[in-house]
Design an enzyme around this catalytic site. Sequence first.
Site, short mmCIF file in Angstrom:
data_model
loop_
_atom_site.label_atom_id
_atom_site.label_comp_id
_atom_site.label_asym_id
_atom_site.label_seq_id
_atom_site.Cartn_x
_atom_site.Cartn_y
_atom_site.Cartn_z
CG HIS A 200 -3.64 4.54 5.06
ND1 HIS A 200 -4.02 4.52 3.74
CD2 HIS A 200 -4.74 4.89 5.77
CE1 HIS A 200 -5.30 4.84 3.65
NE2 HIS A 200 -5.76 5.07 4.86
CB CYS A 253 0.35 0.82 0.24
SG CYS A 253 -1.29 1.04 -0.47
#
Length: 387
Positions: A200, A253
Amino acid sequence: MVKPPNGEAAVLPTVRRDAEANLAPPVAEMISPLSSDPQPVEGDLIEFEVKGPSEDGDAEEYDKNDDLAVPLKPLSREFIHQNFPVPSDILEIDTSTFDTQAVIKKYGYKFDDTPNVPKRRALLIGLKGTTLKGSYGDVDDMKALLKDIYGFQDEEVMVLKDENPGSILYPTRQVVVDHLFILAHSPREGDRLFILFAGHGAQIEDLDGDEADGLDEVICCADGKIIVDDQLHDIIVKPLPKGCRLTAVFDCCSSETGLDLVQARPSASPHLSALDLQFNATFASGALDLPHSFTSESNGVPKHSDGEVVLWSACLDNADSHEILIDGGKYKGAMSHAFVQSIRQSTRQSYGELLESIKQSFKRWHVPQVPQLTSSHKLDQNDLFTV
C-alpha cells in the site's frame, strides 16, 4: 467482477492504497482526490472509459482523455494540511550513524562481500494488509525472475512478508528500514541492486518543499507506520556511487515519484494535463526527461545520486494501483505481473519497449492506471534494459 473479452485477467476493486487497507488511523483518514473516499469540492476526477472494440476488432479503443486523471486545479495548502496529515510518529533516520553491520548480524545474513568484487543484492517486500491478495505471489514471481533471468542466488535475495507477526522478519517500519540500509550497504561500482515493494502507498503533506504538488509519497508498513519518499531516497539512492545500479519496482498507489528521482519539467498550463503525463509525450525523442511533481530540492539542498537508479512505478502519484485475477484463480499486482511476464516473454527489450509492453498489458486487462518510469539520470529509451 467482469472478465475482459479475452478472458486473460480481471480488474479487482482492490487498490493498493493505504486508505483502503486501514493500516494506520492518521494515514487511513486521508482524503485522496482520486479515490472513492469523500471528495474535495472539485468532485470525482477519475473516469476510465472503455469505448469498445476498435475497427480492426482485435483491440479495445480507449478514451485517451479519460484514462488518466489529474486534479482540475492544484489542491490548496489548506486543503492538503487538513486532509493529508503528517503522522506524529515519523521516524527520524540518521544515515550517517546507522550501524548496518549490526542489523546484518541481527537478522543472520551471510553475504559474500568479497572486497573489490561487485555484488548482487535484492530486497522483495510483500504486504497484504487487510485487503490485498496478490502481494506474496508478486514477491515469489519476482524472486523467480531474478534467479532465472539475472543470475541472483537465494542468499542474495531478502524477502519480507507480513504473514507471520511473530517473525523477526515481519515487516514493521523498523524492519523495513533496517533492510533498506542492508540493501545499499557498502555500495561500489559494478553492484546490481534490486527492490520490489508490493503493498500500500499513500500521500501526506510535504514539509520540506521538494514536491511541487505539496504532497510526499509514502509506503505503508505492517505496523501501520510509514516511510516517506525523502527517507527512501536518502537511504537507497543518495549513497550509490557511479557505476552502481539500482532497479526498483513499486507496485502500490501513489508510486510515480516514490524515490524522488527526477526534476520537474514545468507544464505550460497551471495543471498537468493527461497528455502531459503520457509516456509517449516526452519519451519519443530518445532521452527520458519526464514531467513530474518532484523538484529535486529539499529545503533548498539539491537531491543527487551518482548511481544509476531506475524506478518502475505502477501509477501516477495521484492515482491508484490495482490487482488482477488471472487464469487459475490467482491474484496478482497488475504492475508486478506485467513487469515479470513481459521480461519472461522477451529478455532483450529496451527501456521504451518494456514500458510500452507494460502499458499494453494494462490496456488488455482494463486496468485504469498508467505505468511510470523515472530515473536518477538521463535515460535513453533505446538502451537495453537489464537489472
